[in-house]
Enzyme design. Structure first.
Site, mmCIF file in Angstrom:
data_model
loop_
_atom_site.group_PDB
_atom_site.id
_atom_site.type_symbol
_atom_site.label_atom_id
_atom_site.label_comp_id
_atom_site.label_asym_id
_atom_site.label_seq_id
_atom_site.Cartn_x
_atom_site.Cartn_y
_atom_site.Cartn_z
ATOM 1 N N ALA A 54 0.682 -1.277 -0.073
ATOM 2 C CA ALA A 54 0.044 -0.005 -0.087
ATOM 3 C C ALA A 54 0.848 1.277 -0.162
ATOM 4 O O ALA A 54 1.741 1.269 0.706
ATOM 5 C CB ALA A 54 -0.863 -0.094 1.225
ATOM 6 N N LYS A 86 8.534 7.249 -2.208
ATOM 7 C CA LYS A 86 9.115 6.010 -2.209
ATOM 8 C C LYS A 86 10.474 5.878 -1.768
ATOM 9 O O LYS A 86 10.850 4.812 -0.901
ATOM 10 C CB LYS A 86 9.032 5.055 -3.607
ATOM 11 C CG LYS A 86 7.583 4.931 -3.928
ATOM 12 C CD LYS A 86 7.119 4.031 -3.094
ATOM 13 C CE LYS A 86 5.892 3.085 -3.627
ATOM 14 N NZ LYS A 86 5.514 1.958 -2.589
ATOM 15 N N PRO A 90 9.497 -2.153 -8.735
ATOM 16 C CA PRO A 90 8.943 -2.222 -10.222
ATOM 17 C C PRO A 90 8.868 -0.811 -10.873
ATOM 18 O O PRO A 90 8.938 0.191 -10.028
ATOM 19 C CB PRO A 90 7.514 -2.782 -9.843
ATOM 20 C CG PRO A 90 7.090 -2.328 -8.587
ATOM 21 C CD PRO A 90 8.486 -2.204 -7.729
#
Length: 177
Positions: free
Chosen positions: A19, A101, A128
């Site tokens: 998430a 991130k 990814p």
């Protein structure tokens, strides 16, 4: 933490943390509404796993965005776990998702390295590119909205960069390999 009911007492051996907020629309406060929840959510999951002795592995979904903003990387650069996007550069560029991130994955590795006692689980990060493919939800998610806008010709701004995509099924397979 908010994940205790899902992790503790269930004898889970692995936890996959996928998430993270992702917005294509403008939001009022990117640090508060995107960066902080990504960072805090990752530490929340890891903290809960540290209290659950059955957990042996935690897989965190990061992103190539966490290693993309590396100014010193030239055409023959060999990428490794030492490469990180630079948070201040990302802030200046208003690259909020890569900042979120980067901070979340770095916090995860920091959690593992400084926790005492050493956590009883190992940490794996999957990085990814933009994920596309079949969706579980009936409405388009942000990644698919972005791709649809490009393909339909309705997106007014397309980043001047190379872009790559990964099938969500391949990314899922990497999480459980």
């Amino acid at each position: 933490g908010s994940f205790e009911g899902a992790i503790r007492g269930r004898e889970a051996q692995a936890v996959i943390h996928t998430a993270a907020p992702f917005f294509l629309t403008e939001i009022a406060d990117y640090e508060k509404d995107l960066v902080a929840p990504c960072y805090d959510g990752t530490l929340n999951v890891l903290g809960t796993c540290a209290k659950a002795p059955s957990v042996k592995r935690v897989v965190v979904t990061s992103s190539t965005a966490a290693v993309l903003g590396v100014p010193q990387a030239g055409p023959v650069h060999v990428w490794s776990e030492k490469d990180w996007s630079e948070p201040e550069l990302l802030r200046r560029r208003k690259a909020w998702f890569p900042l979120a991130k980067t901070k979340a994955e770095r916090a995860a590795w920091q959690f593992i390295s400084v926790s005492k006692p050493t956590p009883h689980f190992d940490l794996v990060a999957v990085n990814p590119t933009m994920m596309v493919g079949p969706m579980l939800a009936p409405q388009l998610n942000a990644s698919m909205q972005f791709l649809l806008g490009i393909l339909a010709g309705t997106r007014t701004k397309i980043p001047r960069t190379a872009m790559s995509f990964v099938d969500v099924r391949a990314a899922a397979a990497a999480h459980v390999a």
